[in-house]
Motif scaffolding. Structure first.
Motif, PDB file in Angstrom:
ATOM      1  N   UNK A   1       0.520   5.983   2.944  1.00 58.00           N
ATOM      2  CA  UNK A   1       0.844   6.459   4.294  1.00 58.00           C
ATOM      3  C   UNK A   1       1.583   5.384   5.067  1.00 58.00           C
ATOM      4  N   UNK A   2       2.644   5.808   5.746  1.00 58.18           N
ATOM      5  CA  UNK A   2       3.446   4.921   6.588  1.00 58.18           C
ATOM      6  C   UNK A   2       3.567   5.556   7.970  1.00 58.18           C
TER       7      UNK A   2
ATOM      8  N   UNK B   1      -9.160   9.160  -5.846  1.00 56.68           N
ATOM      9  CA  UNK B   1      -7.721   9.086  -5.579  1.00 56.68           C
ATOM     10  C   UNK B   1      -7.446   7.797  -4.805  1.00 56.68           C
ATOM     11  N   UNK B   2      -6.641   6.874  -5.375  1.00 58.67           N
ATOM     12  CA  UNK B   2      -6.310   5.654  -4.641  1.00 58.67           C
ATOM     13  C   UNK B   2      -5.363   5.963  -3.479  1.00 58.67           C
ATOM     14  N   UNK B   3      -5.626   5.357  -2.338  1.00 62.07           N
ATOM     15  CA  UNK B   3      -4.820   5.581  -1.138  1.00 62.07           C
ATOM     16  C   UNK B   3      -4.582   4.258  -0.423  1.00 62.07           C
ATOM     17  N   UNK B   4      -3.516   4.227   0.368  1.00 58.45           N
ATOM     18  CA  UNK B   4      -3.227   3.059   1.193  1.00 58.45           C
ATOM     19  C   UNK B   4      -2.512   3.518   2.454  1.00 58.45           C
ATOM     20  N   UNK B   5      -2.695   2.750   3.513  1.00 55.94           N
ATOM     21  CA  UNK B   5      -1.962   2.974   4.760  1.00 55.94           C
ATOM     22  C   UNK B   5      -1.458   1.623   5.237  1.00 55.94           C
ATOM     23  N   UNK B   6      -0.228   1.615   5.749  1.00 61.94           N
ATOM     24  CA  UNK B   6       0.308   0.362   6.265  1.00 61.94           C
ATOM     25  C   UNK B   6      -0.400   0.006   7.573  1.00 61.94           C
TER      26      UNK B   6
ATOM     27  N   UNK C   1      -9.050  -9.632  11.180  1.00 64.43           N
ATOM     28  CA  UNK C   1     -10.504  -9.479  11.089  1.00 64.43           C
ATOM     29  C   UNK C   1     -11.025  -8.190  11.719  1.00 64.43           C
ATOM     30  N   UNK C   2     -10.139  -7.460  12.407  1.00 69.61           N
ATOM     31  CA  UNK C   2     -10.521  -6.195  13.042  1.00 69.61           C
ATOM     32  C   UNK C   2      -9.938  -4.968  12.344  1.00 69.61           C
ATOM     33  N   UNK C   3      -9.284  -5.176  11.204  1.00 70.26           N
ATOM     34  CA  UNK C   3      -8.624  -4.056  10.519  1.00 70.26           C
ATOM     35  C   UNK C   3      -9.612  -3.008  10.001  1.00 70.26           C
ATOM     36  N   UNK C   4     -10.738  -3.423   9.463  1.00 72.83           N
ATOM     37  CA  UNK C   4     -11.693  -2.429   8.965  1.00 72.83           C
ATOM     38  C   UNK C   4     -12.211  -1.555  10.101  1.00 72.83           C
ATOM     39  N   UNK C   5     -12.511  -2.158  11.248  1.00 70.44           N
ATOM     40  CA  UNK C   5     -12.978  -1.391  12.405  1.00 70.44           C
ATOM     41  C   UNK C   5     -11.877  -0.433  12.889  1.00 70.44           C
TER      42      UNK C   5
ATOM     43  N   UNK D   1       0.296  -6.081   3.971  1.00 66.17           N
ATOM     44  CA  UNK D   1       0.277  -5.286   5.201  1.00 66.17           C
ATOM     45  C   UNK D   1      -0.271  -3.888   5.007  1.00 66.17           C
ATOM     46  N   UNK D   2      -1.330  -3.774   4.183  1.00 68.40           N
ATOM     47  CA  UNK D   2      -1.915  -2.461   3.917  1.00 68.40           C
ATOM     48  C   UNK D   2      -3.434  -2.502   3.961  1.00 68.40           C
ATOM     49  N   UNK D   3      -3.990  -1.324   4.160  1.00 64.74           N
ATOM     50  CA  UNK D   3      -5.415  -1.070   3.986  1.00 64.74           C
ATOM     51  C   UNK D   3      -5.517  -0.163   2.771  1.00 64.74           C
TER      52      UNK D   3
END
Length: 92
Positions: free
Chosen positions: A85-86, A29-34, A50-54, A16-18
């Motif tokens: 990031x949450x 710097x590695x980063x992630x957002x839920x 399929x729309x998460x990158x957009x 459940x992350x990007x």
């Protein structure tokens, strides 16, 4: 030196992350957002995988601004240390 945009790494649906990166000079710097945080930012229905990158691209400025703030405050998590990031990070 302020953080600058890095690269979109990908969507991990099972977690459940990007994942994305930012740069502090030459250092990546590695980063992630839920994905739930991104859905909360848009205040709409859950986005299809399929729309998460957009979706990330639409929200990128807000996401990177908050990531830079957490980076400045040295709020690192994980191994290797990165920025996560949450939804709570965007409240207030």
């Amino acid at each position: 030196m302020p953080l600058t945009s890095g690269r979109f790494i990908g969507h991990e649906q099972d977690r459940g992350i990007i994942q994305f990166s930012m740069h502090d000079g030459a250092k990546e710097i590695p980063c992630a957002i839920s994905t739930s945080a991104m859905d909360d930012l848009e205040r709409g229905p859950q986005t299809r995988p399929e729309h998460r990158e957009a979706q990330f691209t639409r929200l990128r400025d807000r996401i990177e601004t908050r990531a830079a703030s957490k980076y400045s405050a040295c709020e690192f998590e994980g191994t290797p240390p990165g920025i996560v990031l949450r939804s709570i990070d965007f409240r207030g």
